[in-house]
Structures are given as C-alpha cells and as structure tokens.
Write a protein that holds these residues in place. Structure first.
Motif, PDB file in Angstrom:
ATOM      1  N   VAL A 112       1.113  -3.661  16.504  1.00  0.00           N
ATOM      2  CA  VAL A 112       0.015  -3.448  17.458  1.00  0.00           C
ATOM      3  C   VAL A 112      -0.042  -1.987  17.905  1.00  0.00           C
ATOM      4  O   VAL A 112      -1.109  -1.354  17.917  1.00  0.00           O
ATOM      5  N   ILE A 113       1.120  -1.435  18.258  1.00  0.00           N
ATOM      6  CA  ILE A 113       1.168  -0.033  18.700  1.00  0.00           C
ATOM      7  C   ILE A 113       0.727   0.900  17.574  1.00  0.00           C
ATOM      8  O   ILE A 113      -0.042   1.841  17.792  1.00  0.00           O
ATOM      9  N   SER A 114       1.197   0.640  16.370  1.00  0.00           N
ATOM     10  CA  SER A 114       0.883   1.496  15.228  1.00  0.00           C
ATOM     11  C   SER A 114      -0.599   1.432  14.870  1.00  0.00           C
ATOM     12  O   SER A 114      -1.191   2.443  14.480  1.00  0.00           O
ATOM     13  N   ILE A 115      -1.203   0.257  14.981  1.00  0.00           N
ATOM     14  CA  ILE A 115      -2.633   0.123  14.677  1.00  0.00           C
ATOM     15  C   ILE A 115      -3.460   0.994  15.613  1.00  0.00           C
ATOM     16  O   ILE A 115      -4.326   1.763  15.173  1.00  0.00           O
ATOM     17  N   ILE A 116      -3.178   0.905  16.908  1.00  0.00           N
ATOM     18  CA  ILE A 116      -3.947   1.674  17.885  1.00  0.00           C
ATOM     19  C   ILE A 116      -3.693   3.171  17.722  1.00  0.00           C
ATOM     20  O   ILE A 116      -4.629   3.984  17.741  1.00  0.00           O
ATOM     21  N   ALA A 117      -2.408   3.542  17.547  1.00  0.00           N
ATOM     22  CA  ALA A 117      -2.075   4.964  17.406  1.00  0.00           C
ATOM     23  C   ALA A 117      -2.642   5.541  16.117  1.00  0.00           C
ATOM     24  O   ALA A 117      -3.190   6.660  16.110  1.00  0.00           O
ATOM     25  N   ALA A 118      -2.526   4.795  15.025  1.00  0.00           N
ATOM     26  CA  ALA A 118      -3.034   5.281  13.735  1.00  0.00           C
ATOM     27  C   ALA A 118      -4.552   5.409  13.761  1.00  0.00           C
ATOM     28  O   ALA A 118      -5.114   6.364  13.208  1.00  0.00           O
ATOM     29  N   ARG A 138      -9.464   8.636  13.662  1.00  0.00           N
ATOM     30  CA  ARG A 138     -10.882   8.709  14.018  1.00  0.00           C
ATOM     31  C   ARG A 138     -11.223   9.758  15.073  1.00  0.00           C
ATOM     32  O   ARG A 138     -12.312  10.322  15.058  1.00  0.00           O
ATOM     33  N   TYR A 139     -10.332  10.026  16.015  1.00  0.00           N
ATOM     34  CA  TYR A 139     -10.659  10.947  17.101  1.00  0.00           C
ATOM     35  C   TYR A 139     -10.256  12.374  16.754  1.00  0.00           C
ATOM     36  O   TYR A 139      -9.246  12.604  16.075  1.00  0.00           O
ATOM     37  N   GLN A 140     -11.014  13.311  17.238  1.00  0.00           N
ATOM     38  CA  GLN A 140     -10.731  14.732  17.052  1.00  0.00           C
ATOM     39  C   GLN A 140     -10.302  15.333  18.390  1.00  0.00           C
ATOM     40  O   GLN A 140     -11.041  15.256  19.375  1.00  0.00           O
ATOM     41  N   PHE A 141      -9.110  15.886  18.433  1.00  0.00           N
ATOM     42  CA  PHE A 141      -8.619  16.495  19.665  1.00  0.00           C
ATOM     43  C   PHE A 141      -7.609  17.583  19.309  1.00  0.00           C
ATOM     44  O   PHE A 141      -7.068  17.606  18.189  1.00  0.00           O
ATOM     45  N   LEU A 149       2.196   5.683   8.363  1.00  0.00           N
ATOM     46  CA  LEU A 149       1.811   4.917   7.185  1.00  0.00           C
ATOM     47  C   LEU A 149       0.392   4.359   7.325  1.00  0.00           C
ATOM     48  O   LEU A 149      -0.423   4.460   6.401  1.00  0.00           O
ATOM     49  N   LEU A 150       0.086   3.794   8.479  1.00  0.00           N
ATOM     50  CA  LEU A 150      -1.219   3.165   8.669  1.00  0.00           C
ATOM     51  C   LEU A 150      -2.349   4.178   8.789  1.00  0.00           C
ATOM     52  O   LEU A 150      -3.495   3.876   8.466  1.00  0.00           O
ATOM     53  N   ARG A 151      -2.021   5.379   9.235  1.00  0.00           N
ATOM     54  CA  ARG A 151      -3.078   6.384   9.390  1.00  0.00           C
ATOM     55  C   ARG A 151      -3.770   6.656   8.059  1.00  0.00           C
ATOM     56  O   ARG A 151      -4.995   6.798   7.989  1.00  0.00           O
ATOM     57  N   SER A 152      -3.008   6.750   6.990  1.00  0.00           N
ATOM     58  CA  SER A 152      -3.596   7.019   5.677  1.00  0.00           C
ATOM     59  C   SER A 152      -4.523   5.888   5.243  1.00  0.00           C
ATOM     60  O   SER A 152      -5.531   6.124   4.570  1.00  0.00           O
ATOM     61  N   LYS A 209     -16.326   5.668   7.850  1.00  0.00           N
ATOM     62  CA  LYS A 209     -16.696   5.458   9.255  1.00  0.00           C
ATOM     63  C   LYS A 209     -17.932   4.575   9.389  1.00  0.00           C
ATOM     64  O   LYS A 209     -18.145   3.941  10.425  1.00  0.00           O
ATOM     65  N   GLU A 210     -18.733   4.527   8.329  1.00  0.00           N
ATOM     66  CA  GLU A 210     -19.951   3.707   8.393  1.00  0.00           C
ATOM     67  C   GLU A 210     -19.639   2.227   8.591  1.00  0.00           C
ATOM     68  O   GLU A 210     -20.461   1.483   9.149  1.00  0.00           O
ATOM     69  N   VAL A 211     -18.437   1.788   8.165  1.00  0.00           N
ATOM     70  CA  VAL A 211     -18.063   0.380   8.308  1.00  0.00           C
ATOM     71  C   VAL A 211     -17.969  -0.002   9.783  1.00  0.00           C
ATOM     72  O   VAL A 211     -18.550  -1.004  10.226  1.00  0.00           O
ATOM     73  N   GLU A 212     -17.251   0.796  10.566  1.00  0.00           N
ATOM     74  CA  GLU A 212     -17.120   0.470  11.988  1.00  0.00           C
ATOM     75  C   GLU A 212     -18.406   0.775  12.752  1.00  0.00           C
ATOM     76  O   GLU A 212     -18.714   0.095  13.740  1.00  0.00           O
ATOM     77  N   GLU A 213     -19.169   1.770  12.307  1.00  0.00           N
ATOM     78  CA  GLU A 213     -20.451   2.053  12.958  1.00  0.00           C
ATOM     79  C   GLU A 213     -21.398   0.868  12.796  1.00  0.00           C
ATOM     80  O   GLU A 213     -22.117   0.504  13.739  1.00  0.00           O
ATOM     81  N   ALA A 214     -21.383   0.245  11.619  1.00  0.00           N
ATOM     82  CA  ALA A 214     -22.227  -0.932  11.389  1.00  0.00           C
ATOM     83  C   ALA A 214     -21.790  -2.089  12.292  1.00  0.00           C
ATOM     84  O   ALA A 214     -22.632  -2.823  12.829  1.00  0.00           O
TER      85      ALA A 214
END
Length: 250
Positions: free
Chosen positions: A103-109, A114-117, A173-176, A183-188
């Motif tokens: 759960v932690i890795s999914i949110i962090a990855a 996706r976010y730019q900072f 690992l999950l980030r890759s 991104k179009e998948v989640e935008e849809a």
C-alpha cells in the motif's frame, strides 16, 4: 546437386540444434544437482534415525526411514515446544509486512511517477542509495525508537521495522511500472467520475499487478527470513518468528 547441398545443410543445422539443446539440457541438469543437492541431503537426513545422523552415516536413500523428527516438531514431543507458534508468528508478520509495504509503495511510486516537484529525482535515487549503507548501523537507533514508543517486543513494532526496510525498494520497483502506463488511462477514468484514490487502486493497480506481485513477494520473503532486527525487537519466547525460534533449537 543444389538440392543435395541444401538437404545436407539442413541436416547439419538440425544436428547442431540438437547438440546445442543437449548441451543446454546437460548444463541445466548439472546446475540443478549442484543447487538442489544440499537440500535433498537435508531432507533425506530428516527422515533417518537420530543416531544415524549423529554418526554421520546417513545415506541419500534412507535405510531406517522415520517421521519421528517431524512428529516431535509438530506435536511438541522430545522437549520441542513452540515450533508451530513460531511459524504462525512469521506468517502473521510477513503477510502484514507484504500488505502494508504494498500500500505504501503504491502511493509513493504513483507520486514519484505522476507528480512534478523539486527534488523528485533525488528522492527517487535515494531509495536505492539507502541500501548502500550497512543496515547494522541503524540497529541502535531502531532499538531506541522501539523502546521509547513502547513498540519493543511487539509484532506491530517488528512489522513497522520490516516495512521500513523493504518499502524503499518496492517503491523504486513499482515506479517503473507506473511510468509505463499512459496518463490518458487515468485521465479517462477521472473524466468518468473516479476520484484519485479510486483511479489508483481500481484502474492503475490491476495494470501493474505483475510489479505489485514481485514487490509483495520480496517483502514477504525478506520479512520471513530477517533475523538481525527481529532479534533486537522481539525478546518474548511466545512472540518469536521462525528465524529466532530455530536459533533456540540450535
């Protein structure tokens, strides 16, 4: 003449392929014997009489087959106690570590993907860089923290420690995997009314199932076999996981 040459060339190629496959099969069998040999010897010795083992006279094929050792371990005979409890403790801790770190890795990855900072790449690189340092250096700080927060000698404390040790690698690992999803998948999904968390867990997570399975298995296997931090976190006999429990048998 040309047909004969072509047929001869085909036969030669077929023979080379057969030899190549035979060589690969032979090497595979040799490696299999080398790596499985010690395991087979241990299993074979476990079903032979105690005196045979002590004298070093056990054979690969048992001549005095017995299940007494397994009976002692599982039924608590011959002074052996707590083995099944150790197994249950390890199962409970390892499964909780696998779920929590996933759960932690999914949110962090997802955040790193996706976010730019500012400092995003530095954080991503530090996830693996942290493994360059020996984990033994953190033994004293971890123990001090566990003691001050009353988490010492509890399964919750051990779960949190193991999760902290495996979550960085699982995140990397999950980030890759998240990077490979357009991104179009989640935008849809969001256009259809799904919120951020719903999009992550119900749309994106199924698409990264392979990576999530690998990360979860890594976390579970690491937690199952970890000894060093378990030994300073758990002191009660009834709470010991299997690595600590086996050490008491020795």
């Amino acid at each position: 003449m040309k047909q004969n040459d072509a047929a001869a060339a085909k036969r030669l190629k077929r023979q080379k392929d057969i030899l190549k496959k035979a060589a690969v099969a032979l090497v595979s069998i040799v490696l299999l014997v080398v790596f499985l040999g010690p395991f087979i010897c241990v299993v074979s010795a476990s079903v032979q009489e105690e005196q045979t083992i002590k004298l070093g006279a056990f054979t690969l094929i048992p001549h005095d087959f017995t299940l007494q050792h397994y009976q002692d371990i599982l039924a608590g005979g011959n002074g052996v106690v707590g083995f099944l409890q150790y197994i249950w403790n390890s199962v409970k801790v390892a499964v909780c570590v696998g779920l929590l770190s996933s759960v932690i890795s999914i949110i962090a990855a997802y955040g790193l993907s996706r976010y730019q900072f500012k400092g995003k790449e530095a954080i991503a690189k530090s996830l693996l860089f942290s493994y360059a340092f020996p984990t033994i250096l953190s033994l004293l700080p971890v123990y001090t923290l566990m003691a001050k927060t009353s988490l010492a000698d509890t399964h919750l404390g051990l779960i949190l420690v193991h999760t902290a040790l495996v979550a960085p690698f699982c995140t990397w690992l999950l980030r890759s995997f998240f990077d490979s999803i357009p991104k179009e998948v989640e935008e849809a999904a969001m256009i259809d009314g799904a919120g951020r968390l719903r999009t992550i867990f119900f749309v994106l997570v199924p698409l990264v199932a392979a990576g999530l399975l690998a990360a979860g298995m890594y976390a579970i296997i690491y937690s199952w076999g970890e000894y060093m931090f378990s030994s300073i976190t758990i002191t009660s006999g009834a709470l010991k996981p299997i690595p600590l429990g086996l050490s008491t048998f020795v």
